[in-house]
Design a protein around this motif. Structure first.
Motif, PDB file in Angstrom:
ATOM      1  N   LEU A  82       0.474  -1.250  -0.005  1.00 19.96           N
ATOM      2  CA  LEU A  82       0.519   0.090  -0.102  1.00 19.96           C
ATOM      3  C   LEU A  82       0.779   1.782  -0.048  1.00 19.96           C
ATOM      4  O   LEU A  82       1.725   1.151   0.244  1.00 19.96           O
ATOM      5  N   PRO A  83       0.023   2.430   0.141  1.00 18.61           N
ATOM      6  CA  PRO A  83       1.127   3.850  -0.152  1.00 18.61           C
ATOM      7  C   PRO A  83       1.480   3.813   0.891  1.00 18.61           C
ATOM      8  O   PRO A  83       0.180   3.487   1.929  1.00 18.61           O
ATOM      9  N   LYS A  84       2.092   4.758   1.704  1.00 21.94           N
ATOM     10  CA  LYS A  84       1.943   5.393   2.982  1.00 21.94           C
ATOM     11  C   LYS A  84       1.173   6.007   2.999  1.00 21.94           C
ATOM     12  O   LYS A  84       0.674   5.687   4.841  1.00 21.94           O
ATOM     13  N   SER A  85       0.349   6.837   3.337  1.00 22.33           N
ATOM     14  CA  SER A  85      -0.607   6.925   3.016  1.00 22.33           C
ATOM     15  C   SER A  85      -1.555   6.433   4.097  1.00 22.33           C
ATOM     16  O   SER A  85      -2.353   7.380   4.452  1.00 22.33           O
ATOM     17  N   LEU A  86      -1.550   5.551   3.059  1.00 21.74           N
ATOM     18  CA  LEU A  86      -2.996   4.561   3.222  1.00 21.74           C
ATOM     19  C   LEU A  86      -2.778   3.669   4.687  1.00 21.74           C
ATOM     20  O   LEU A  86      -3.466   2.647   4.780  1.00 21.74           O
ATOM     21  N   VAL A  87      -1.510   3.636   4.638  1.00 24.69           N
ATOM     22  CA  VAL A  87      -1.069   2.166   5.698  1.00 24.69           C
ATOM     23  C   VAL A  87      -1.789   2.751   7.529  1.00 24.69           C
ATOM     24  O   VAL A  87      -2.070   1.802   8.181  1.00 24.69           O
ATOM     25  N   GLY A  88      -1.684   3.784   7.531  1.00 21.60           N
ATOM     26  CA  GLY A  88      -1.602   4.425   9.339  1.00 21.60           C
ATOM     27  C   GLY A  88      -3.484   4.685   8.679  1.00 21.60           C
ATOM     28  O   GLY A  88      -4.201   4.825   7.978  1.00 21.60           O
ATOM     29  N   ALA A  89      -3.309   6.276   9.784  1.00 17.61           N
ATOM     30  CA  ALA A  89      -4.833   7.348   9.653  1.00 17.61           C
ATOM     31  C   ALA A  89      -4.494   7.873   8.494  1.00 17.61           C
ATOM     32  O   ALA A  89      -3.100   8.281   8.119  1.00 17.61           O
ATOM     33  N   VAL A  90      -5.612   8.673   7.546  1.00 20.59           N
ATOM     34  CA  VAL A  90      -5.299   9.077   7.237  1.00 20.59           C
ATOM     35  C   VAL A  90      -6.405  10.644   6.496  1.00 20.59           C
ATOM     36  O   VAL A  90      -7.162  10.314   7.328  1.00 20.59           O
ATOM     37  N   LYS A  91      -6.218  11.177   6.270  1.00 25.04           N
ATOM     38  CA  LYS A  91      -6.018  12.677   6.552  1.00 25.04           C
ATOM     39  C   LYS A  91      -6.409  13.021   5.033  1.00 25.04           C
ATOM     40  O   LYS A  91      -5.337  13.095   3.985  1.00 25.04           O
ATOM     41  N   LEU A  92      -7.564  13.645   3.918  1.00 28.62           N
ATOM     42  CA  LEU A  92      -7.658  13.820   3.092  1.00 28.62           C
ATOM     43  C   LEU A  92      -7.393  15.808   2.745  1.00 28.62           C
ATOM     44  O   LEU A  92      -7.558  16.573   3.781  1.00 28.62           O
ATOM     45  N   VAL A  93      -6.962  15.973   1.851  1.00 28.31           N
ATOM     46  CA  VAL A  93      -6.428  17.173   1.430  1.00 28.31           C
ATOM     47  C   VAL A  93      -6.696  17.550   0.231  1.00 28.31           C
ATOM     48  O   VAL A  93      -6.424  17.244  -0.743  1.00 28.31           O
ATOM     49  N   GLU A  94      -7.671  18.547   0.227  1.00 29.98           N
ATOM     50  CA  GLU A  94      -9.060  18.758  -0.729  1.00 29.98           C
ATOM     51  C   GLU A  94      -7.641  19.450  -1.995  1.00 29.98           C
ATOM     52  O   GLU A  94      -7.202  21.034  -0.732  1.00 29.98           O
ATOM     53  N   GLY A  95      -7.755  19.691  -3.172  1.00 32.04           N
ATOM     54  CA  GLY A  95      -7.181  20.677  -3.436  1.00 32.04           C
ATOM     55  C   GLY A  95      -8.290  21.924  -4.182  1.00 32.04           C
ATOM     56  O   GLY A  95      -9.122  22.092  -4.117  1.00 32.04           O
ATOM     57  N   ALA A  96      -7.460  22.425  -6.361  1.00 31.61           N
ATOM     58  CA  ALA A  96      -8.537  22.886  -7.085  1.00 31.61           C
ATOM     59  C   ALA A  96      -9.421  22.872  -6.988  1.00 31.61           C
ATOM     60  O   ALA A  96      -9.686  21.769  -7.675  1.00 31.61           O
ATOM     61  N   LYS A  97     -10.463  23.493  -7.130  1.00 36.18           N
ATOM     62  CA  LYS A  97     -12.040  23.046  -7.666  1.00 36.18           C
ATOM     63  C   LYS A  97     -11.539  22.712  -9.009  1.00 36.18           C
ATOM     64  O   LYS A  97      -9.910  22.425  -9.862  1.00 36.18           O
ATOM     65  N   THR A  98     -11.782  22.022  -9.810  1.00 40.25           N
ATOM     66  CA  THR A  98     -11.544  21.043 -11.226  1.00 40.25           C
ATOM     67  C   THR A  98     -13.013  21.801 -12.104  1.00 40.25           C
ATOM     68  O   THR A  98     -13.589  22.134 -11.633  1.00 40.25           O
ATOM     69  N   GLN A  99     -12.677  20.963 -13.628  1.00 38.74           N
ATOM     70  CA  GLN A  99     -13.252  20.985 -14.497  1.00 38.74           C
ATOM     71  C   GLN A  99     -13.663  20.123 -15.557  1.00 38.74           C
ATOM     72  O   GLN A  99     -12.232  19.501 -15.450  1.00 38.74           O
ATOM     73  N   SER A 100     -14.652  20.211 -16.179  1.00 32.08           N
ATOM     74  CA  SER A 100     -14.553  18.946 -17.558  1.00 32.08           C
ATOM     75  C   SER A 100     -13.338  18.785 -18.600  1.00 32.08           C
ATOM     76  O   SER A 100     -12.735  20.574 -18.921  1.00 32.08           O
ATOM     77  N   VAL A 101     -12.744  17.840 -18.874  1.00 32.06           N
ATOM     78  CA  VAL A 101     -11.695  18.267 -20.005  1.00 32.06           C
ATOM     79  C   VAL A 101     -12.041  18.587 -20.871  1.00 32.06           C
ATOM     80  O   VAL A 101     -10.933  19.710 -22.091  1.00 32.06           O
ATOM     81  N   ALA A 102     -13.585  19.398 -21.012  1.00 31.25           N
ATOM     82  CA  ALA A 102     -14.019  19.885 -22.733  1.00 31.25           C
ATOM     83  C   ALA A 102     -16.124  20.245 -22.618  1.00 31.25           C
ATOM     84  O   ALA A 102     -16.410  19.518 -21.321  1.00 31.25           O
ATOM     85  N   ASP A 103     -16.238  21.239 -22.762  1.00 36.45           N
ATOM     86  CA  ASP A 103     -17.658  21.155 -22.840  1.00 36.45           C
ATOM     87  C   ASP A 103     -18.355  21.621 -21.728  1.00 36.45           C
ATOM     88  O   ASP A 103     -19.065  20.921 -20.905  1.00 36.45           O
ATOM     89  N   GLN A 104     -17.782  22.372 -21.170  1.00 37.93           N
ATOM     90  CA  GLN A 104     -17.357  22.752 -19.820  1.00 37.93           C
ATOM     91  C   GLN A 104     -18.900  23.780 -19.636  1.00 37.93           C
ATOM     92  O   GLN A 104     -19.244  22.771 -18.184  1.00 37.93           O
ATOM     93  N   LYS A 105     -19.499  23.594 -19.903  1.00 37.42           N
ATOM     94  CA  LYS A 105     -20.787  24.971 -19.732  1.00 37.42           C
ATOM     95  C   LYS A 105     -22.321  23.759 -19.385  1.00 37.42           C
ATOM     96  O   LYS A 105     -22.527  23.181 -18.203  1.00 37.42           O
ATOM     97  N   ASP A 106     -21.689  22.887 -20.527  1.00 40.42           N
ATOM     98  CA  ASP A 106     -22.417  21.413 -20.531  1.00 40.42           C
ATOM     99  C   ASP A 106     -22.701  20.672 -19.715  1.00 40.42           C
ATOM    100  O   ASP A 106     -23.611  20.342 -19.628  1.00 40.42           O
ATOM    101  N   ILE A 107     -21.838  19.975 -19.485  1.00 42.82           N
ATOM    102  CA  ILE A 107     -21.040  19.105 -17.853  1.00 42.82           C
ATOM    103  C   ILE A 107     -21.237  19.818 -16.449  1.00 42.82           C
ATOM    104  O   ILE A 107     -22.339  19.423 -16.251  1.00 42.82           O
TER     105      ILE A 107
END
Length: 550
Positions: free
Chosen positions: A17-42
């Motif tokens: 397993l990755p080291k981050s999954l072996v013990g307790a895990v903390k979730l870190v949120e990054g920047a907001k995302t958008q679709s690869v194309a057709d952003q308004k439609d999606i």
């Protein structure tokens, strides 16, 4: 049950397993995302699950008294090595959160959710399937979750079982459906999360956050062992050209990876054919030229790799297939007329109903292949490309070309052929150490995303060319991978397929080497997958990943 000596030993393997999954895990949120194309439609179609942030896991502090979570899991689409380890990872992950957590497997794919067919997956069941190939723990299926009544039927059983979440393990279409389901349940505030896991041996579900789909590594290692065996036979007997068709209808990742592993004389890349707008005749001339050149050196043998979906990438063949699909559309007058004809008259009739250019191509095909193009359509009314024996089509056309070259004094050799199709051989193999580790990590990642209340995400494990403990686990919103495409006459949101990048490092290296591989014999014989031994032999990632991350 009776198991092999290998399976008995593999059952003892504890995936890394990755080291981050072996013990307790903390979730870190990054920047907001958008679709690869057709952003308004999606965004309009997914108002509740669009724009969510990327998530990365880090080592955290232990959280006590976490509530139990109940999870349903679905295997969707074709098999891929490692699916059982994804389920094992989910099971171990939710049990670590709380021993009272429960996992339910829906039988026979998405249809099991709709039809309320399931089994509780206990430790006794899970332990029989760790590190094994196949999807036989609960079975798979190709039912598409697209209709609201299906979503509602799924919600009924989710409520009956008190499920917190569903995990859908599948390819691009299955994960598209997972995203639609996540949006539907979020809009209804149903309290059921949906998480996806990236599966397909074809390798066409990949992007910056999904470096590879699981099963690709194992399947290409299996195919490469077989190709290596055939190359050794060819180099021993020195009298046959082996034309090998490989899985990969929508992309040529399998063919490219196997070429990098085995160094055959000819490898066709569908994306290159489309980009150069090559005709069938040009492809045949290219292949015949290599055969003739090797014959000049006394080498009347060789190996050619051909992607399953090549036919659809040849522009003139694509047009021909489109015309045939329209002509033979179910219920059309032309289809009715066609079926009234004697089989011996059908090809001539078809040629007379095509445009001049398509008729010329159709008439140039060996009669058996021409007939295959007119056989029963798939459920969507299209030619069943996977049933077309492309390897035999090219072999027969190369033979005809060489006969003309011989008469013209341009070819002096002998040309004998053997044909192969490697498909199902690789889909259910016991996963390589890489896939065993990767799949277990994907499942474990899904359990963490669920425990933190996430929905509409796909499990993501990156940095895959490093040792497993350095892998980066987290989640990526499925909407980031989407664009709008025309399906069955309507624009629909779908995960964008990843084709072979003609500007990518793996393809560029292949191009730099294929000339010398063509005319000299530089075969590589990879041998079988190694599960026990030094890490540099047993834990290898794909050649594709090595070049992409170099």
């Amino acid at each position: 049950m009776n198991i092999s000596a290998l399976q008995k030993e593999r059952a003892k393997y504890q995936p890394k397993l990755p080291k981050s999954l072996v013990g307790a895990v903390k979730l870190v949120e990054g920047a907001k995302t958008q679709s690869v194309a057709d952003q308004k439609d999606i965004e309009k179609l997914f108002p509740n699950t669009y724009g969510m942030p990327l998530i990365t896991f880090e080592e955290g502090e232990v959280k006590k008294d976490r509530p139990a979570i109940n999870v349903g899991v679905i295997l969707s689409g074709g098999q891929a090595p490692g699916g059982h380890n994804v389920i094992s990872g989910i099971f171990d992950g939710i049990k670590k959160i709380n021993q009272e957590s429960r996992l339910y497997g829906f039988l026979g794919g998405p249809g099991g959710l709709v039809d309320h067919k399931y089994v509780e997956l206990t430790a006794e069941i899970i332990d029989e399937y760790r590190n094994t190939g196949g999807f036989d723990i609960i079975g798979s299926g190709r039912t598409k979750l697209e209709e609201e009544w299906q979503f509602d039927k799924g919600l009924e059983i989710a409520n009956d079982l008190n499920l917190n979440a569903l995990v859908i393990i599948g390819g691009d279409d299955s994960n598209t459906n997972a995203c639609v389901l996540a949006e539907y349940y979020a809009a209804k505030d149903a309290g059921v999360q949906v998480i996806g896991c990236p599966k397909t041996i074809d390798g066409d579900l990949k992007n910056e956050m999904i470096e590879t789909s699981f099963g690709f590594d194992t399947a290409t290692k299996v195919y490469s062992e077989l190709i290596g065996n055939i190359q050794r036979d060819a180099n021993s007997a020195k009298k046959y050209w082996h034309f090998i068709k490989l899985m990969g209808r929508s992309a040529s990742h399998i063919g490219l990876e196997c070429a990098l592993k085995t160094q055959p004389n000819i490898t066709l890349i569908s994306e290159e054919v489309a980009d150069k707008k090559q005709t069938l005749e040009e492809i045949v001339e290219y292949m015949a030229g290599i055969v003739a050149k090797r014959a000049e050196n006394g080498d009347n043998f060789g190996v050619a790799l051909i992607p399953e979906g090549l036919i659809e990438f040849i522009p003139e063949m694509k047009v021909l297939i489109s015309e045939l699909n329209d002509m033979l559309a179910e219920g059309s007058e032309t289809e009715k007329e066609f079926k009234m004809l004697k089989k011996s008259h059908r090809n001539e009739w078809v040629a007379g109903h095509l445009t001049d250019d398509s008729a010329k191509v159709f008439k140039s095909l060996p009669s058996g292949i021409a007939t295959q193009l007119t056989l029963d359509r798939d459920p969507h009314g299209n030619v069943q490309v996977s049933l077309i024996e492309t390897e035999k089509l090219l072999g027969e056309m190369v033979k005809t070309k060489l006969e003309k070259m011989k008469k013209a004094g341009e070819y002096v050799g002998k040309f004998g052929t053997q044909y192969h199709f490697f498909g199902y051989e690789g889909r259910c193999a016991a996963p390589s150490n890489f896939d065993a580790d990767y799949c277990y990590s994907l499942g474990y990642t899904a359990s963490v995303l669920i425990s933190d209340g996430k929905t509409g995400y796909m499990s993501s494990v990156r940095n895959l060319t490093s040792p497993a403990e350095e892998w980066i686990a987290g989640g990526v919103p499925v909407t980031t991978m989407m664009n709008m495409e025309k399906r069955h006459g309507h624009m629909k949101p779908v995960i964008q397929k990843a084709l072979v990048e003609l500007e990518g490092a793996p393809y560029k290296y292949f191009v730099s080497k294929r000339g010398e591989w063509a005319f000299t014999t530089q075969f590589v014989y990879p041998g079988p997958i190694q599960y026990f031994g030094p890490s540099e032999v047993c834990d290898l990632t794909t050649e594709t990943l090595k070049f992409e991350k170099a």
